[in-house]
Design a protein around this motif. Sequence first.
Motif, PDB file in Angstrom:
ATOM      1  N   UNK A 161       0.850  -1.186   0.000  1.00 59.64           N
ATOM      2  CA  UNK A 161       0.000   0.000   0.000  1.00 59.64           C
ATOM      3  C   UNK A 161       0.890   1.241   0.000  1.00 59.64           C
ATOM      4  N   UNK A 162       0.635   2.146  -0.913  1.00 64.36           N
ATOM      5  CA  UNK A 162       1.405   3.390  -0.958  1.00 64.36           C
ATOM      6  C   UNK A 162       1.082   4.250   0.265  1.00 64.36           C
ATOM      7  N   UNK A 163       2.075   5.007   0.716  1.00 68.86           N
ATOM      8  CA  UNK A 163       1.990   5.701   2.004  1.00 68.86           C
ATOM      9  C   UNK A 163       0.849   6.696   2.087  1.00 68.86           C
ATOM     10  N   UNK A 164       0.482   7.324   0.968  1.00 69.15           N
ATOM     11  CA  UNK A 164      -0.550   8.353   1.012  1.00 69.15           C
ATOM     12  C   UNK A 164      -1.970   7.817   0.932  1.00 69.15           C
ATOM     13  N   UNK A 165      -2.129   6.513   0.806  1.00 72.22           N
ATOM     14  CA  UNK A 165      -3.466   5.923   0.734  1.00 72.22           C
ATOM     15  C   UNK A 165      -4.198   6.159   2.056  1.00 72.22           C
ATOM     16  N   UNK A 166      -5.396   6.752   2.040  1.00 66.36           N
ATOM     17  CA  UNK A 166      -6.120   6.953   3.294  1.00 66.36           C
ATOM     18  C   UNK A 166      -6.373   5.622   4.000  1.00 66.36           C
ATOM     19  N   UNK A 167      -6.071   5.585   5.281  1.00 67.69           N
ATOM     20  CA  UNK A 167      -6.128   4.323   6.011  1.00 67.69           C
ATOM     21  C   UNK A 167      -7.515   3.688   5.964  1.00 67.69           C
ATOM     22  N   UNK A 168      -8.557   4.446   6.242  1.00 67.79           N
ATOM     23  CA  UNK A 168      -9.879   3.822   6.306  1.00 67.79           C
ATOM     24  C   UNK A 168     -10.360   3.385   4.936  1.00 67.79           C
ATOM     25  N   UNK A 169      -9.922   4.053   3.873  1.00 70.00           N
ATOM     26  CA  UNK A 169     -10.246   3.568   2.530  1.00 70.00           C
ATOM     27  C   UNK A 169      -9.637   2.182   2.321  1.00 70.00           C
ATOM     28  N   UNK A 170      -8.421   1.988   2.832  1.00 69.51           N
ATOM     29  CA  UNK A 170      -7.765   0.687   2.721  1.00 69.51           C
ATOM     30  C   UNK A 170      -8.544  -0.376   3.496  1.00 69.51           C
ATOM     31  N   UNK A 171      -8.945  -0.056   4.733  1.00 65.63           N
ATOM     32  CA  UNK A 171      -9.699  -1.035   5.529  1.00 65.63           C
ATOM     33  C   UNK A 171     -10.993  -1.405   4.815  1.00 65.63           C
ATOM     34  N   UNK A 172     -11.690  -0.403   4.277  1.00 69.26           N
ATOM     35  CA  UNK A 172     -12.932  -0.668   3.549  1.00 69.26           C
ATOM     36  C   UNK A 172     -12.687  -1.599   2.367  1.00 69.26           C
ATOM     37  N   UNK A 173     -11.567  -1.400   1.666  1.00 72.41           N
ATOM     38  CA  UNK A 173     -11.215  -2.258   0.535  1.00 72.41           C
ATOM     39  C   UNK A 173     -11.018  -3.706   0.985  1.00 72.41           C
ATOM     40  N   UNK A 174     -10.287  -3.899   2.073  1.00 74.27           N
ATOM     41  CA  UNK A 174     -10.034  -5.266   2.541  1.00 74.27           C
ATOM     42  C   UNK A 174     -11.325  -5.945   2.985  1.00 74.27           C
ATOM     43  N   UNK A 175     -12.205  -5.200   3.621  1.00 73.33           N
ATOM     44  CA  UNK A 175     -13.477  -5.779   4.066  1.00 73.33           C
ATOM     45  C   UNK A 175     -14.336  -6.169   2.866  1.00 73.33           C
ATOM     46  N   UNK A 176     -14.386  -5.318   1.848  1.00 71.96           N
ATOM     47  CA  UNK A 176     -15.169  -5.649   0.645  1.00 71.96           C
ATOM     48  C   UNK A 176     -14.673  -6.927  -0.011  1.00 71.96           C
ATOM     49  N   UNK A 177     -13.366  -7.173   0.100  1.00 69.05           N
ATOM     50  CA  UNK A 177     -12.784  -8.361  -0.526  1.00 69.05           C
ATOM     51  C   UNK A 177     -12.811  -9.593   0.376  1.00 69.05           C
ATOM     52  N   UNK A 178     -13.304  -9.413   1.607  1.00 66.55           N
ATOM     53  CA  UNK A 178     -13.374 -10.552   2.512  1.00 66.55           C
ATOM     54  C   UNK A 178     -12.042 -10.921   3.137  1.00 66.55           C
TER      55      UNK A 178
END
Length: 387
Positions: free
Chosen positions: A96-113
């Motif tokens: 994950x690139x450093x500037x990626x918003x953290x909660x956007x990343x968490x949401x992505x992982x949850x959507x993917x299971x």
Amino acid sequence: MTDSATDASTDRIPALAELTTIRVGGAPAAFVPADDRDTLVRAVRDAVTSGEDWLVLGGGSNLVVADDGFDGTVIHVRTRGVERLSASDGRIRIRVQAGEPWDDLVALTVRNGWSGIEALSGIPGSTGAAPVQNIGAYGQELESALVGVEFLDEETGDVLYLRRDELGLGYRTSVLKRGRRGVVLSVDLELDDTTASDGVGAPLSAPVAYAQLADALAVPLGARVPVAELRRAVLALRSSKGMVLDPADPDSVSSGSFFTNPIVSESFARSLPRNAPRWPQEPAEPDAVIGLPPGGLHPLDVPPLATGEYTVKLSAAWLIENAGIHRGFALPGSGAGISSKHTLAIVNRGGGTAADVVQLADFIQSRVQAEFGVLLQPEPVMVGISL
């Protein structure tokens, strides 16, 4: 740097109050927006070479900057991207690139299971800042999912890969917070793929490890629930405390929890009131059972027993409340106050300054120390100011 970049969208150097969640702080001497990795690396190397002071800014959620601003270059990390890497069966590894918003990343992982960071939902800020603080919430810490980070070292100018065991991770800290200067360029995480191979059943979370979260989900500790359901519960809990950024919620204009939960010796913890929450940080030594031969034991036959001191984590919120500082408290004439939802958050009530924040934080420290003998430590990074 002699040629200072400015915010391209406004053609000016922005005040840091515009880029931090608590909305305080003056303008820096120079400002460089870094939208890609090469620009970020070049900006840091240029700043180091020039000998000027420099500061990396991500989401601005854990930062309190002086009203006079920053006499140096602020490098605003705005790099984005999530890349899937190869991993063993049942595991998911991502960069994950450093500037990626953290909660956007968490949401992505949850959507993917994918499970492993779902309890860290709603934490503001950028992904690059997450390992610096070893962010944690509701019984989960980044450390459990972290593989390593790509790091630009200030001292050598080299890009290095630092494994998790090289980062000195602890409760809300790492070697990157304790003085190793540089910039996190990307973060590698390894998660569980909990999607059912036959497509039946919802992806499940990691075991629930926090009593308040278990209560909210109406499950016992250690249970696993659908990962999306756990995310919803965490966001609801954080929102109830004003800990999710929301333009409609004035209590979210803060830097999150302002003080860390103190860790003290077991003997000191025993001196506090019995109802003070406490969590042992090491398991207690089991009772030693010594068999008695006929005639008893000679003193020299008794094996040595452990005498080490254990540490105990206390609740900073409880200490603040029981020192007489309650939700909504503010010093007369101050633009800073305690959140109306949670005593651990200092909020900007409108027009507040960094001086207001520091004055209130200092008052809280003094009251808690006078009442309980505990000196609370600030969690946000303080730039140009100190307690």
